[in-house]
Design a protein around this motif. Structure first.
Motif, mmCIF file in Angstrom:
data_model
loop_
_atom_site.group_PDB
_atom_site.id
_atom_site.type_symbol
_atom_site.label_atom_id
_atom_site.label_comp_id
_atom_site.label_asym_id
_atom_site.label_seq_id
_atom_site.Cartn_x
_atom_site.Cartn_y
_atom_site.Cartn_z
ATOM 1 N N LYS A 151 0.856 -1.195 0.000
ATOM 2 C CA LYS A 151 0.000 0.000 0.000
ATOM 3 C C LYS A 151 0.885 1.235 0.000
ATOM 4 C CE LYS A 151 -3.651 2.490 2.449
ATOM 5 N NZ LYS A 151 -2.876 3.744 2.684
ATOM 6 N N GLY A 152 0.924 1.897 -1.129
ATOM 7 C CA GLY A 152 1.747 3.089 -1.271
ATOM 8 C C GLY A 152 0.935 4.300 -1.665
ATOM 9 N N THR A 153 -0.286 4.398 -1.171
ATOM 10 C CA THR A 153 -1.115 5.573 -1.413
ATOM 11 C C THR A 153 -1.466 6.226 -0.087
ATOM 12 O OG1 THR A 153 -3.163 4.261 -1.356
ATOM 13 C CG2 THR A 153 -2.140 4.631 -3.513
ATOM 14 N N MET A 154 -1.709 7.532 -0.143
ATOM 15 C CA MET A 154 -2.034 8.309 1.049
ATOM 16 C C MET A 154 -3.492 8.732 1.011
ATOM 17 S SD MET A 154 1.292 10.828 1.191
ATOM 18 C CE MET A 154 0.857 11.496 2.801
ATOM 19 N N GLN A 155 -4.106 8.766 2.189
ATOM 20 C CA GLN A 155 -5.463 9.270 2.320
ATOM 21 C C GLN A 155 -5.466 10.492 3.238
ATOM 22 O OE1 GLN A 155 -4.832 5.746 2.657
ATOM 23 N NE2 GLN A 155 -5.281 5.805 0.471
ATOM 24 N N ARG A 156 -6.443 11.338 3.011
ATOM 25 C CA ARG A 156 -6.605 12.505 3.877
ATOM 26 C C ARG A 156 -8.074 12.664 4.220
ATOM 27 N NH1 ARG A 156 -3.536 18.197 4.042
ATOM 28 N NH2 ARG A 156 -4.857 19.201 5.572
ATOM 29 N N SER A 157 -8.350 13.047 5.439
ATOM 30 C CA SER A 157 -9.729 13.250 5.879
ATOM 31 C C SER A 157 -10.123 14.706 5.696
ATOM 32 C CB SER A 157 -9.890 12.853 7.355
ATOM 33 O OG SER A 157 -9.588 11.497 7.539
ATOM 34 N N PHE A 158 -11.306 14.922 5.126
ATOM 35 C CA PHE A 158 -11.859 16.256 4.949
ATOM 36 C C PHE A 158 -13.144 16.349 5.758
ATOM 37 C CE2 PHE A 158 -9.342 15.323 1.278
ATOM 38 C CZ PHE A 158 -8.688 16.507 0.980
ATOM 39 N N GLN A 159 -13.170 17.246 6.757
ATOM 40 C CA GLN A 159 -14.361 17.364 7.592
ATOM 41 C C GLN A 159 -15.452 18.109 6.831
ATOM 42 O OE1 GLN A 159 -13.658 18.685 11.566
ATOM 43 N NE2 GLN A 159 -15.635 17.909 12.280
ATOM 44 N N VAL A 175 -15.038 12.810 5.101
ATOM 45 C CA VAL A 175 -14.722 11.823 4.073
ATOM 46 C C VAL A 175 -13.214 11.617 4.038
ATOM 47 C CG1 VAL A 175 -16.719 12.130 2.566
ATOM 48 C CG2 VAL A 175 -14.748 13.635 2.317
ATOM 49 N N LYS A 176 -12.824 10.374 3.825
ATOM 50 C CA LYS A 176 -11.407 10.032 3.675
ATOM 51 C C LYS A 176 -11.166 9.735 2.209
ATOM 52 C CE LYS A 176 -10.084 5.939 4.958
ATOM 53 N NZ LYS A 176 -9.714 4.757 5.783
ATOM 54 N N LEU A 177 -10.245 10.476 1.596
ATOM 55 C CA LEU A 177 -10.001 10.358 0.166
ATOM 56 C C LEU A 177 -8.540 10.020 -0.113
ATOM 57 C CD1 LEU A 177 -11.876 13.569 -1.075
ATOM 58 C CD2 LEU A 177 -12.771 11.240 -0.923
ATOM 59 N N THR A 178 -8.334 9.164 -1.098
ATOM 60 C CA THR A 178 -6.981 8.901 -1.587
ATOM 61 C C THR A 178 -6.554 10.065 -2.468
ATOM 62 O OG1 THR A 178 -7.349 6.517 -1.553
ATOM 63 C CG2 THR A 178 -5.562 7.312 -2.932
ATOM 64 N N TYR A 179 -5.378 10.648 -2.186
ATOM 65 C CA TYR A 179 -4.997 11.839 -2.951
ATOM 66 C C TYR A 179 -3.521 11.893 -3.346
ATOM 67 C CZ TYR A 179 -2.808 14.078 1.128
ATOM 68 O OH TYR A 179 -1.980 14.382 2.182
ATOM 69 N N ARG A 180 -2.696 10.993 -2.865
ATOM 70 C CA ARG A 180 -1.277 11.015 -3.218
ATOM 71 C C ARG A 180 -0.720 9.594 -3.223
ATOM 72 N NH1 ARG A 180 -2.488 15.592 -4.138
ATOM 73 N NH2 ARG A 180 -1.479 17.522 -3.431
ATOM 74 N N ARG A 181 0.383 9.426 -3.954
ATOM 75 C CA ARG A 181 1.204 8.229 -3.826
ATOM 76 C C ARG A 181 2.449 8.597 -3.024
ATOM 77 N NH1 ARG A 181 -0.328 4.007 -6.909
ATOM 78 N NH2 ARG A 181 -1.498 4.396 -8.835
ATOM 79 N N TYR A 182 3.077 7.592 -2.406
ATOM 80 C CA TYR A 182 4.300 7.871 -1.664
ATOM 81 C C TYR A 182 5.193 6.640 -1.653
ATOM 82 C CZ TYR A 182 2.614 5.058 2.217
ATOM 83 O OH TYR A 182 2.170 4.003 2.972
#
Length: 374
Positions: A325-333, A340-347
């Motif tokens: 798993k090499g993707t990042m998620q971020r939570s947006f209130q 919502v938690k969205l995938t938005y970057r690779r790392y």
């Protein structure tokens, strides 16, 4: 465009975006939120991401979350989101287990049971599979929904349908309690020269717990270390950055982050930024080091493994190929208090090919027999 159920009630809102930057997400979210407010529609809308984690659009649904298909995107209502934040800070209400999802079995896999927890009292053991929660099958409601159903008010009970290690099935009942996460377990091995530290996950407690354990083992005479991230599902980026910064010192490149447009940047270690300062380490980690991995080592656990491997030739990895798993998620209130938690970057670790969907191969491969021995 908008789908109407009649009158001013909106059942679905579709909003296409040309990029996944924060401004686009925020603007689209605010516009739809305003429409829901003024039109009196269902305010608990959900978000749907498309493609491989670098979506070009997202989808709002005013009624349910059946449209969220990406494994890492999720919607929380206000109560669920508050519980999630508490858990990531190392506190919460639940039964005291560390779990991951086995997609091929549509079940929740129990990785670790906290000592003296409701789960231990109920009879849950590592390797057990939770297949239902309060009579609802995990396969039907999905992993995140099932995990949220296990959480609840202190003193209430949850019934778990469990498949045990020997293949037998039973229903176990656990009473939810307030708990503080234990994310690090440590001991000195019998040679009195090798310190063993198991990192169960990366949350708000991990950096200080790790630092305390590491310094105590050094004080006891540890010259070499085993860092065990088997069954570590990952967690918070700041947490793994804190542990790595504590070990390697300042200004060491630790993570390379990229977006869909091909833009990338690197973040370096910083003890001042990522460590609390409660436990001071004036040295950099040295000595022979083994990092233990298996197929459940994922996300931040994989980043830790890759960074330590790149950090020193004295570090080898032993075990099994990691999850990948090499993707990042971020939570947006959201305005309703949910998120919502969205995938938005690779790392990945600098100099390491992105391992998303592939995993990291160990230097020395060991099988299932080895996996259960530490």
């Amino acid at each position: 465009y908008f789908d109407y159920a009649g009158g001013n009630h909106v059942t679905e809102v579709h909003c296409l975006c040309t990029s996944r930057d924060y401004e686009t997400l925020a603007n689209a979210q605010n516009q739809v939120a305003f429409f829901f407010k003024s039109g009196g529609g269902n305010y608990n809308y959900l978000t749907r991401c498309y493609s491989d984690g670098f979506a070009t659009g997202f989808y709002f649904d005013g009624q349910h979350n059946n449209y969220i298909r990406d494994a890492y995107d999720y919607y929380w209502n206000e109560e669920e989101y508050n519980d999630y934040i508490k858990e990531m800070n190392g506190e919460g209400v639940g039964i005291g287990v560390l779990v991951n999802y086995l997609e091929d079995k549509s079940a929740i896999n129990v990785l670790f049971v906290y000592p003296d927890s409701p789960a231990e009292e109920a009879g849950l053991e590592p390797g057990d599979l939770i297949v239902s929660v309060d009579g609802e099958n995990v396969a039907d409601i999905g992993y995140d929904n099932a995990v949220n159903k296990v959480r609840g008010a202190v003193g209430t009970q949850v019934a778990l349908g469990v498949v045990k290690n020997d293949g037998s099935s039973e229903t176990l009942t656990a009473t939810r309690e307030q708990f503080t996460t234990v994310s690090v377990i440590s001991k000195m091995l019998s040679d009195n020269k090798t310190g063993y530290i198991r990192l169960l996950q990366f949350d708000g407690t991990t950096t200080d717990q790790f630092a305390k354990a590491y310094l105590e083992l050094k004080k006891q005479g540890a010259e070499h270390f085993i860092f065990d991230v088997r069954d570590n599902p990952g967690g918070a980026l700041d947490s793994v950055m804190g542990v790595l910064s504590f070990l390697v010192g300042d200004d060491v490149p630790l993570i390379e982050i990229s977006d869909k447009q091909g833009n990338s940047y690197t973040e370096n270690s910083s003890r001042e930024l990522y460590c609390s300062g409660k436990y001071i380490n004036n040295e950099k980690h040295s000595g022979k080091t083994v990092v233990l991995t298996n197929g459940n080592t994922a996300s931040a656990g994989e980043l830790f493994t890759a960074c330590m491997h790149e950090y020193s030739a004295d570090v080898i990895t032993v075990g099994m190929k990691t999850y990948g798993k090499g993707t990042m998620q971020r939570s947006f209130q959201l305005p309703n208090g949910g998120a919502v938690k969205l995938t938005y970057r690779r790392y990945t670790a600098p100099g390491v090919e992105n391992y998303d969907g592939k995993g990291l191969l160990p230097d020395v491969e060991q099988g299932e027999y080895f996996q259960g021995k530490m």
